[in-house]
Enzyme design. Sequence first.
Site, PDB file in Angstrom:
ATOM      1  N   GLU A 260       0.829  -1.204   0.000  1.00  0.00           N
ATOM      2  CA  GLU A 260       0.000   0.000   0.000  1.00  0.00           C
ATOM      3  C   GLU A 260       0.866   1.257   0.000  1.00  0.00           C
ATOM      4  O   GLU A 260       0.641   2.187  -0.780  1.00  0.00           O
ATOM      5  CB  GLU A 260      -0.914   0.017   1.222  1.00  0.00           C
ATOM      6  N   ARG A 286       5.347  31.681 -20.458  1.00  0.00           N
ATOM      7  CA  ARG A 286       4.870  32.883 -19.774  1.00  0.00           C
ATOM      8  C   ARG A 286       5.907  34.005 -19.849  1.00  0.00           C
ATOM      9  O   ARG A 286       7.081  33.814 -19.531  1.00  0.00           O
ATOM     10  CB  ARG A 286       4.573  32.541 -18.320  1.00  0.00           C
TER      11      ARG A 286
END
Length: 397
Positions: A260, A286
């Site tokens: 997990e 940008r």
Amino acid sequence: MSNATSSSKQVNYDLFKRERPYLTDEHEMFRISLRKFLEKEAVPYIEKWEEDKYTPRELYEKLGANGFLCPQVKPEYGGLGLDFGFNVVFTEELYKVGVGTLASTSCSIIVPYLERFGTEEQKKKFLPKCVSGEITTAVAMTEPGIGSDLANMNTTAVRDGDHYILNGQKTFISNGINAGLFFVAVKTDPKATPARKGISIILVEDDTPGFSRGRKLKKLGQHSTDTVELIFEDARVPVANLLGEEGQGFYYLMDRLQQERLLIATNALTVAEEMLKSTITYVKERQAFGKPISSFQNTQFEIAEMATELSLAQTFLDDLTSKHLKGENIVTQISMAKWFITEMTRKMSARCLQLHGGYGFMEEYPIARRYRDVAVMPIYGGTTEIMKNIIAKNLGL
């Protein structure tokens, strides 16, 4: 300021390419098929699912119909009997697009409990439905006010002939609305010493009398994955639904935590890669003060630091995944990976958002959602503090 990187150059993504011997051509074919499926069946709808705060069961059913669910399940139970590498690919592709928790947790974390500890009757009854997508699963451990202290849970299961009578409440249950089968941690012997020896896991089906769902919880992030409370009021569950043996539930949960936590680290690393890729693209496009913000030294240093951390995490995690596939016990190292990579990703989300400036705060940019979603990663599956406790203990401290 340095201007070593020109916006006219193509973005170099070579850093994100990884040599992973545990992944074969078959794994990559599986990845390509799954990616095409998700581009058609998930990507166009993610924004709506985020607004609805729910991912419809239909996605899960379609994943099953196309053969993507629970690839590790043996053929005699309807699966393909494939290795853990397919689960890695499955979770990576889901988290790339942002719909990971629904299917990945069920297939790669919860269903393995049934495969390892279930009776033959339980496997025959439930596994084919997990593979087909007819049912999905959820695990119910956490209770209000208990958190990671599982030994002091209050939900009880009292034997009454051929049934258990369950009473109590669970919270923070991911996939709680969609799930048709719940793996519920209960106290079957409240007087056991130590307390963990009194914990068992019972499979609770969706239509069980006395079982109901409580509130759908409002969360900071991961909006498209539902999270609910579960309520048990004299819920009657057949004794045949006991997973494994009474009193072994705590140990069953601990047995599967290595896989997990490895998958949680994998999920976090996948998100980190996606955030950094999109940020690199953004800063090269940008403009500020007449030039791309990628030309500013601070931007270059931020990207260089994050790329270095990412590369080191990739190497560490790939080594652990190879060892896990070989069946090695690497609990200490996986605890290190779980806390380090999830914390790295959480910090990276803030750094990437900062490089987006004001636009990073706008929902139209994926970094805003990533920023919210990764905040919980150092918490679920064992907090950073618990991981450090494990590491310290295993170092003999």
